[in-house]
Design a protein around this motif. Structure first.
Motif, PDB file in Angstrom:
ATOM      1  N   PRO A   8       0.975  -1.318   0.285  1.00  0.00           N
ATOM      2  CA  PRO A   8      -0.533   0.448  -0.249  1.00  0.00           C
ATOM      3  C   PRO A   8       0.852   1.441  -0.237  1.00  0.00           C
ATOM      4  N   GLU A   9       0.851   2.186  -1.230  1.00  0.00           N
ATOM      5  CA  GLU A   9       1.129   3.578  -1.169  1.00  0.00           C
ATOM      6  C   GLU A   9       0.730   4.836   0.071  1.00  0.00           C
ATOM      7  N   ARG A  10      -0.034   4.366   0.669  1.00  0.00           N
ATOM      8  CA  ARG A  10      -0.358   5.294   1.623  1.00  0.00           C
ATOM      9  C   ARG A  10      -0.507   4.871   3.352  1.00  0.00           C
ATOM     10  N   TYR A  11       0.373   6.271   4.194  1.00  0.00           N
ATOM     11  CA  TYR A  11       0.276   4.870   4.813  1.00  0.00           C
ATOM     12  C   TYR A  11      -0.218   6.958   6.690  1.00  0.00           C
ATOM     13  N   TYR A  12      -0.891   6.767   7.524  1.00  0.00           N
ATOM     14  CA  TYR A  12      -1.701   7.247   8.313  1.00  0.00           C
ATOM     15  C   TYR A  12      -0.432   7.413   9.845  1.00  0.00           C
ATOM     16  N   VAL A  13      -0.545   7.867  10.798  1.00  0.00           N
ATOM     17  CA  VAL A  13      -0.027   8.157  11.941  1.00  0.00           C
ATOM     18  C   VAL A  13      -1.057   7.951  12.868  1.00  0.00           C
ATOM     19  N   GLY A  14      -1.240   7.847  14.020  1.00  0.00           N
ATOM     20  CA  GLY A  14      -2.614   7.686  14.982  1.00  0.00           C
ATOM     21  C   GLY A  14      -1.420   7.883  16.329  1.00  0.00           C
ATOM     22  N   VAL A  15      -1.766   8.640  16.706  1.00  0.00           N
ATOM     23  CA  VAL A  15      -0.764   8.799  18.319  1.00  0.00           C
ATOM     24  C   VAL A  15      -1.567   8.947  19.364  1.00  0.00           C
ATOM     25  N   ASP A  16      -1.606   8.361  20.696  1.00  0.00           N
ATOM     26  CA  ASP A  16      -2.068   8.073  21.742  1.00  0.00           C
ATOM     27  C   ASP A  16      -1.698   8.491  22.762  1.00  0.00           C
ATOM     28  N   GLY A  31      -6.738  -0.291   7.006  1.00  0.00           N
ATOM     29  CA  GLY A  31      -6.319  -0.080   8.531  1.00  0.00           C
ATOM     30  C   GLY A  31      -5.435  -1.183   8.937  1.00  0.00           C
ATOM     31  N   VAL A  32      -4.486  -1.897   8.586  1.00  0.00           N
ATOM     32  CA  VAL A  32      -3.603  -2.482   9.435  1.00  0.00           C
ATOM     33  C   VAL A  32      -2.247  -1.879  10.026  1.00  0.00           C
ATOM     34  N   LEU A  33      -2.525  -1.920  11.316  1.00  0.00           N
ATOM     35  CA  LEU A  33      -1.148  -2.025  12.265  1.00  0.00           C
ATOM     36  C   LEU A  33       0.326  -2.049  11.533  1.00  0.00           C
ATOM     37  N   LEU A  34       0.976  -1.633  10.965  1.00  0.00           N
ATOM     38  CA  LEU A  34       2.506  -1.870  10.483  1.00  0.00           C
ATOM     39  C   LEU A  34       3.268  -1.690  11.485  1.00  0.00           C
ATOM     40  N   ALA A  35       3.385  -1.074  12.353  1.00  0.00           N
ATOM     41  CA  ALA A  35       4.597  -0.795  13.106  1.00  0.00           C
ATOM     42  C   ALA A  35       3.708   0.013  15.035  1.00  0.00           C
ATOM     43  N   PHE A  36       4.565   0.490  16.055  1.00  0.00           N
ATOM     44  CA  PHE A  36       3.908   0.207  17.001  1.00  0.00           C
ATOM     45  C   PHE A  36       5.105   0.629  18.232  1.00  0.00           C
ATOM     46  N   ALA A  37       5.026   1.494  19.065  1.00  0.00           N
ATOM     47  CA  ALA A  37       6.221   2.380  19.858  1.00  0.00           C
ATOM     48  C   ALA A  37       5.322   3.200  20.969  1.00  0.00           C
ATOM     49  N   ASP A  38       5.656   2.703  21.992  1.00  0.00           N
ATOM     50  CA  ASP A  38       5.564   3.478  23.056  1.00  0.00           C
ATOM     51  C   ASP A  38       6.747   4.167  24.082  1.00  0.00           C
ATOM     52  N   GLN A  39       6.499   5.024  24.804  1.00  0.00           N
ATOM     53  CA  GLN A  39       7.215   5.385  25.231  1.00  0.00           C
ATOM     54  C   GLN A  39       6.757   6.199  27.362  1.00  0.00           C
ATOM     55  N   PRO A  40       6.714   5.987  28.193  1.00  0.00           N
ATOM     56  CA  PRO A  40       6.251   6.661  29.314  1.00  0.00           C
ATOM     57  C   PRO A  40       6.700   7.983  29.137  1.00  0.00           C
ATOM     58  N   THR A  66       7.233   8.296  16.889  1.00  0.00           N
ATOM     59  CA  THR A  66       6.504   8.849  16.011  1.00  0.00           C
ATOM     60  C   THR A  66       7.445   8.933  15.477  1.00  0.00           C
ATOM     61  N   LYS A  67       8.838   8.896  15.417  1.00  0.00           N
ATOM     62  CA  LYS A  67      10.337   8.802  15.170  1.00  0.00           C
ATOM     63  C   LYS A  67      10.528   7.768  14.731  1.00  0.00           C
ATOM     64  N   LYS A  68      10.509   6.552  15.975  1.00  0.00           N
ATOM     65  CA  LYS A  68       9.806   5.018  15.688  1.00  0.00           C
ATOM     66  C   LYS A  68       9.164   3.989  14.973  1.00  0.00           C
ATOM     67  N   VAL A  69       7.374   4.550  14.984  1.00  0.00           N
ATOM     68  CA  VAL A  69       7.224   3.601  13.765  1.00  0.00           C
ATOM     69  C   VAL A  69       7.842   4.239  12.735  1.00  0.00           C
ATOM     70  N   VAL A  70       8.106   5.936  12.322  1.00  0.00           N
ATOM     71  CA  VAL A  70       8.047   5.878  10.681  1.00  0.00           C
ATOM     72  C   VAL A  70       9.493   5.655  10.154  1.00  0.00           C
TER      73      VAL A  70
END
Length: 515
Positions: A8-16, A31-40, A66-70
């Motif tokens: 897929p050529e288009r990606y979207y970033v979600g930050v929670d 809608g498939v989650l390709l990469a995930f990262a978390d930080q306390p 955000t830098k990690k997931v992209v």
């Protein structure tokens, strides 16, 4: 994916932004989650019921994840960015610098957290007014909403904070401002936590009546006089400075935000359930209750017409799903209560040692230990003599009574691992009974609920899910994508990008796996 297909050529970033951490996800156009990262993120509790954070610390964590997931992605293919966050209160001065929300005058701590209960006196006075806006918060305003906290700041930190303040943001709106430089607020935040009406706007008489006429005088510039629906594209997208911080390209579409629970609700409530043999197939979306369960739990039900439920927040028009009214029940502490009960028990050190030896979480260990000691009976019957009343931080819904306290009845002298496991079970059952109590109140007022859709951290705990099914007597549906809140945030970014016509067209992203 077969070798002949292109990615897929288009990606979207979600930050929670949750209570204790920031999480980010990279999501593709299916809608498939390709990469995930978390930080306390840091939290301060300078005194009992005062809970604070730092907007600078939170933004720094957003940048890390955000830098990690992209990493490794062509940044030109990232089309949109969406934020969700807890409904905490961020205070900035007229130059957008942090202001202290504490007596210590520590301006780094410029966020009053959502679970902060310092404004008890203020919320009591607000509720005594019986103003008509209170009809839209279940008849009684919660100490966790923004009006009492604002009044507390005016009355307690007049010189160090209130008089210097230029901007009061809900945390989700702070993040979208930080990314775009646009101070427009999300309809979600203002309607759900600030008494704004999607149809009538601000009510001058309310703010004057409670002693915050300051906002009326400056045309609400400090709390928001430009309001946009969640998913709307903000300004010219990502600013060059924010792009550098986040590791993205300037100009990427940034969406008007959502409160975290509402992002979870958006991620699951419209899920396409066809072909899974579920009883809710063919039933209206208004028969579903989305339960977003983490540190606290939120119970989201939608309706075509407004339904007023005593002790349950709302009805809020278009606050989560465009064109629908939202009612929001809630339990102020759920995951936090389970942690409190388990970690405070005398057998907790033994539990930690045994769980670590098995490479399990303490909760996975407790669940297997309950299976071991239940013998032939259903696990729920282990608590026949032990009961928990779970309102250790007051009752949000449906009693709307912040003075209530928690209780355990049926204690005995032993404090071994069996006792800890049974106390843990009784706590989970108490939370599920609280959900049932909320459902009964919603149904008595006119909702017709037949299925629970769970998401959030606690939905990953099989015991928590099973107890909700057993105690409510309703089927529980879980999304195949367990990170539904992040999917909800990414939906916003996809909507802002213009690649999809509306939020509703993205509901198939919440497709279902099991119950």
């Amino acid at each position: 994916m077969s070798g002949g297909e292109q990615k897929p050529e288009r990606y979207y970033v979600g930050v929670d932004v949750g209570t204790g951490s920031v999480r980010a996800a990279l999501v593709d156009q299916s809608g498939v989650l390709l990469a995930f990262a978390d930080q306390p993120i840091k939290k301060w509790e300078p005194q009992f019921n005062h809970h604070e954070q730092s907007s600078e610390d939170i933004w720094a964590a957003c940048c890390v994840v955000t830098k990690k997931v992209v990493q490794g992605i062509d940044l030109n293919q990232i089309r949109g960015l969406g934020f969700d966050a807890t409904c905490s209160l961020v205070v900035l001065d007229k130059q957008f610098r942090p202001l202290p929300v504490n007596h210590e005058e520590d301006s780094h701590r410029n966020v009053i957290m959502w679970l902060d209960h310092r404004a008890v006196s203020q919320v009591n006075r607000i509720n005594e007014t019986k103003h008509s806006v209170l009809q839209y918060v279940g008849g009684v305003m919660s100490v966790e909403m923004q009006a009492p906290k604002l009044l507390w700041l005016k009355e307690n930190l007049r010189e160090t904070c209130w008089d210097k303040a230029g901007h009061f943001f809900d945390l989700p709106d702070f993040l979208s401002w930080k990314a775009t430089g646009v101070t427009a607020r999300s309809l979600c935040s203002l309607v759900c936590k600030w008494t704004y009406s999607a149809e009538r706007g601000w009510d001058d008489s309310f703010w004057k009546m409670i002693g915050l006429e300051d906002f009326v005088a400056d045309n609400y510039s400090k709390i928001g006089n430009q309001v946009l629906p969640p998913g709307a594209s903000l300004g010219n997208g990502l600013t060059p400075e924010a792009a550098r911080d986040l590791g993205l390209l300037p100009g990427i579409a940034v969406a008007a935000s959502l409160i975290d629970a509402h992002a979870g609700g958006l991620g699951v409530i419209g899920a396409d359930v066809k072909g899974h043999g579920l009883v809710c197939e063919g039933q209206p979306v208004t028969s579903r209750l989305a339960v977003i369960c983490g540190t606290s739990s939120c119970h989201m039900g939608i309706s075509k017409d407004p339904i007023f439920v005593p002790g349950v927040w709302g009805p809020y028009f278009s606050a989560m799903v465009p064109g629908f009214w939202l009612n929001e029940g809630g339990q102020s502490i759920t995951g936090k209560l389970i942690d409190h009960m388990v970690e405070g028990h005398a057998a907790f050190p033994e539990l930690q040692v045994k769980a670590t030896a098995r490479c399990q979480s303490v909760y996975a260990y407790l669940n297997s230990h309950l299976d071991l000691i239940k013998k032939a009976q259903p696990v729920g019957f282990l608590t026949v003599d032990l009961h928990v009343w779970p309102d250790f931080h007051g009752n949000r819904s449906p009693l709307a009574d912040l003075t209530l306290k928690g209780m355990v009845t049926g204690l005995k002298l032993s404090q071994d691992l069996d006792d800890l496991a049974i106390l843990y079970l009784a706590t989970v059952q108490a939370i599920a009974l609280g959900t049932r109590f909320i459902i009964e109140a919603m149904e008595a007022a006119g909702h017709s609920i037949s299925t629970l859709f769970l998401c959030g951290g606690l939905s990953k705990n099989p015991l928590f899910v099973q107890m909700h099914a057993d105690i409510t007597g309703m089927p529980v549906v879980l999304s195949q994508e367990v990170e539904s809140v992040l999917v909800g945030a990414a939906i916003l970014g996809a909507c802002a990008s213009g690649d999809f016509a509306s939020v509703q067209t993205l509901h198939t992203w919440g497709f279902v796996e099991r119950f």
